[in-house]
Write a protein that holds these residues in place. Structure first.
Motif, PDB file in Angstrom:
ATOM      1  N   GLU A 189       6.422 -36.632 -38.356  1.00 38.06           N
ATOM      2  CA  GLU A 189       5.139 -36.021 -38.032  1.00 38.06           C
ATOM      3  C   GLU A 189       3.973 -36.806 -38.625  1.00 38.06           C
ATOM      4  OE1 GLU A 189       8.123 -32.573 -38.031  1.00 38.06           O
ATOM      5  OE2 GLU A 189       7.739 -34.319 -39.301  1.00 38.06           O
ATOM      6  N   ALA A 219       2.378 -40.593 -36.726  1.00 32.22           N
ATOM      7  CA  ALA A 219       1.279 -40.662 -35.761  1.00 32.22           C
ATOM      8  C   ALA A 219      -0.053 -40.587 -36.489  1.00 32.22           C
ATOM      9  CB  ALA A 219       1.397 -39.517 -34.759  1.00 32.22           C
ATOM     10  N   GLY A 260      -3.063 -38.632 -36.035  1.00 28.80           N
ATOM     11  CA  GLY A 260      -3.567 -37.493 -35.283  1.00 28.80           C
ATOM     12  C   GLY A 260      -2.725 -37.305 -34.032  1.00 28.80           C
ATOM     13  N   GLU A 261      -3.354 -37.341 -32.880  1.00 30.74           N
ATOM     14  CA  GLU A 261      -2.642 -37.201 -31.607  1.00 30.74           C
ATOM     15  C   GLU A 261      -2.122 -38.545 -31.089  1.00 30.74           C
ATOM     16  OE1 GLU A 261      -1.980 -34.247 -29.924  1.00 30.74           O
ATOM     17  OE2 GLU A 261      -2.701 -33.359 -31.799  1.00 30.74           O
ATOM     18  N   GLU A 262      -2.534 -39.640 -31.728  1.00 30.57           N
ATOM     19  CA  GLU A 262      -2.150 -40.985 -31.289  1.00 30.57           C
ATOM     20  C   GLU A 262      -0.811 -41.379 -31.913  1.00 30.57           C
ATOM     21  OE1 GLU A 262      -2.577 -44.672 -29.320  1.00 30.57           O
ATOM     22  OE2 GLU A 262      -3.740 -42.832 -29.082  1.00 30.57           O
ATOM     23  N   LEU A 263       0.204 -41.584 -31.076  1.00 32.23           N
ATOM     24  CA  LEU A 263       1.509 -41.990 -31.574  1.00 32.23           C
ATOM     25  C   LEU A 263       1.438 -43.382 -32.180  1.00 32.23           C
ATOM     26  CD1 LEU A 263       3.842 -40.843 -28.646  1.00 32.23           C
ATOM     27  CD2 LEU A 263       3.387 -39.661 -30.810  1.00 32.23           C
TER      28      LEU A 263
END
Length: 169
Positions: free
Chosen positions: A82, A85, A87-90
């Motif tokens: 978790e 990444a 934030g939302e960027e893998l």
């Protein structure tokens, strides 16, 4: 800090970049403590430290969290899938696992990602098939996705300076 009333300890550490306080049995497993915090990417399969599924990074080194006692986290840095990444960027490696279809059921994927990231962080240049295989020793994939996993890691090693994600070359 030990609480003599119930033999629990309080551990302060950093998890995925943020300060965290954990309480529990000093010999209790790290995997249980992390899952209790909602970090479900950390998975337990064998409970013996031999399958790699529960691998997390402890101060940048891959460790089996099923056999890592809670007390060993005090003052340390823990990274789970978790936290890979932004934030939302893998991460580039996560993107490449998707691009390479380096999973089937994905149960083992978080552990592979942790060890693969450590391997990439600790090496330079393009990795050979053998180097990746050795770097991911101790991980079991029951679906047999080893070839795609190896290719994903090697692709990232070829594209270490990429900024928009690793693209197959």
């Amino acid at each position: 800090m030990m609480n003599e009333m119930n033999d629990e300890i309080t551990v302060t550490c950093r998890i995925n970049g943020g300060e965290a306080t954990l309480q529990g049995d000093p010999a209790g497993s790290t995997v249980s403590a992390l899952r209790a915090r909602g970090l479900y990417g950390v998975r337990e399969t064998c409970g013996l430290g031999v399958c790699g599924t529960c691998t997390v990074l402890l101060d940048g080194e891959p460790v089996s969290s099923c056999i890592l006692p809670l007390y060993a986290l005090d003052g340390r840095n823990v990274q789970t899938v978790e936290g890979a990444a932004n934030g939302e960027e893998l991460s580039d490696l996560q993107k490449q696992f998707i691009e390479s279809q380096a999973f089937q059921c994905s149960f083992c994927t978080p552990g592979f990602l942790a060890s693969a990231q450590a391997l990439l962080d600790q090496t330079e240049g393009e990795l050979s098939w053998q180097e990746v295989e050795e770097g991911l020793q101790g991980h079991l994939c029951r679906c047999g996705s080893y070839e795609a996993i190896n290719e994903a890691v090697r692709t990232c090693s070829r594209n270490r300076n990429c900024t928009a994600g690793c693209a197959a070359s």
